[in-house]
Motif scaffolding. Sequence first.
Motif, short mmCIF file in Angstrom:
data_model
loop_
_atom_site.label_atom_id
_atom_site.label_comp_id
_atom_site.label_asym_id
_atom_site.label_seq_id
_atom_site.Cartn_x
_atom_site.Cartn_y
_atom_site.Cartn_z
N GLU A 191 0.86 -1.18 0.00
CA GLU A 191 0.00 0.00 0.00
C GLU A 191 0.90 1.23 0.00
N LEU A 192 0.63 2.14 -0.92
CA LEU A 192 1.37 3.39 -1.00
C LEU A 192 0.41 4.56 -0.83
N GLU A 193 0.75 5.50 0.04
CA GLU A 193 -0.09 6.67 0.26
C GLU A 193 0.37 7.79 -0.66
N MET A 194 -0.53 8.18 -1.59
CA MET A 194 -0.21 9.26 -2.53
C MET A 194 -1.40 10.22 -2.61
N LYS A 218 -6.41 7.83 -10.32
CA LYS A 218 -6.09 6.60 -11.05
C LYS A 218 -5.31 6.88 -12.33
N ASP A 219 -5.74 7.87 -13.11
CA ASP A 219 -5.08 8.15 -14.38
C ASP A 219 -3.74 8.86 -14.21
N GLY A 220 -3.37 9.21 -12.98
CA GLY A 220 -2.07 9.83 -12.71
C GLY A 220 -1.03 8.85 -12.22
N VAL A 221 -1.34 7.55 -12.24
CA VAL A 221 -0.42 6.52 -11.74
C VAL A 221 0.25 5.80 -12.90
N GLU A 222 1.57 5.65 -12.80
CA GLU A 222 2.34 4.84 -13.75
C GLU A 222 3.05 3.75 -12.98
N ILE A 239 0.79 -9.00 -11.54
CA ILE A 239 0.64 -7.95 -10.53
C ILE A 239 -0.66 -7.19 -10.79
N GLU A 240 -1.40 -6.90 -9.72
CA GLU A 240 -2.65 -6.17 -9.81
C GLU A 240 -2.53 -4.89 -9.00
N ALA A 241 -3.17 -3.81 -9.50
CA ALA A 241 -3.12 -2.53 -8.80
C ALA A 241 -4.52 -1.92 -8.73
N HIS A 242 -4.79 -1.26 -7.61
CA HIS A 242 -6.09 -0.60 -7.41
C HIS A 242 -5.85 0.70 -6.65
N MET A 243 -6.43 1.79 -7.14
CA MET A 243 -6.29 3.10 -6.50
C MET A 243 -7.61 3.50 -5.86
N ASP A 244 -7.56 3.89 -4.57
CA ASP A 244 -8.77 4.29 -3.87
C ASP A 244 -8.44 5.42 -2.90
N GLY A 279 -6.50 8.04 -2.95
CA GLY A 279 -5.10 8.39 -2.74
C GLY A 279 -4.24 7.27 -2.18
N VAL A 280 -4.78 6.07 -2.06
CA VAL A 280 -4.01 4.92 -1.59
C VAL A 280 -3.94 3.90 -2.72
N LEU A 281 -2.72 3.60 -3.17
CA LEU A 281 -2.51 2.61 -4.21
C LEU A 281 -2.27 1.27 -3.54
N LYS A 282 -3.06 0.27 -3.92
CA LYS A 282 -2.92 -1.07 -3.36
C LYS A 282 -2.46 -2.01 -4.46
N LEU A 283 -1.36 -2.70 -4.21
CA LEU A 283 -0.80 -3.65 -5.17
C LEU A 283 -0.84 -5.05 -4.59
N ARG A 284 -1.17 -6.00 -5.44
CA ARG A 284 -1.09 -7.42 -5.08
C ARG A 284 -0.02 -8.02 -5.96
#
Length: 142
Positions: free
Chosen positions: A54-57, A62-66, A114-119, A121-126
Amino acid sequence: MNETTKVQKTDVQKKQDQPAESQNRLMREDKRPRRAVVTPPANISAGPDGYFVELEMPGVKKDGVEITMDGNELTIIGHRQPDIPEGELLYLESTPADYRRTFELSADVDGSKIEAHMDQGVLKLRLPKREDFKPRKIPVTE
């Protein structure tokens, strides 16, 4: 104390004002905020099937994440859109910044899944483990 006496700031007060004064001077000179790069805080956990990051941003949509993989390096970049109100900017304390974090992944991570979900401002990666690295039972025969 009469009206013409000036109160001198203490050294501590002067130092506290320096960042804001410096930033305001930059804004007066350029009128455009400068972009900085910030390392977002991360929480990492592990389970039998993979890892969770989990990353706090704050401020990143969502469209600002690379998210990119290069070899065993996972790089995450979050672009925050500045919210500058209309009209003349008089004072700015928040630093416009993008987020960037790189992780070196172990050999047991299956990078293709790898899966990613943004909610909010918190990016969650599996990051799932490769099948050949997962714990398994070995049957015993007679």
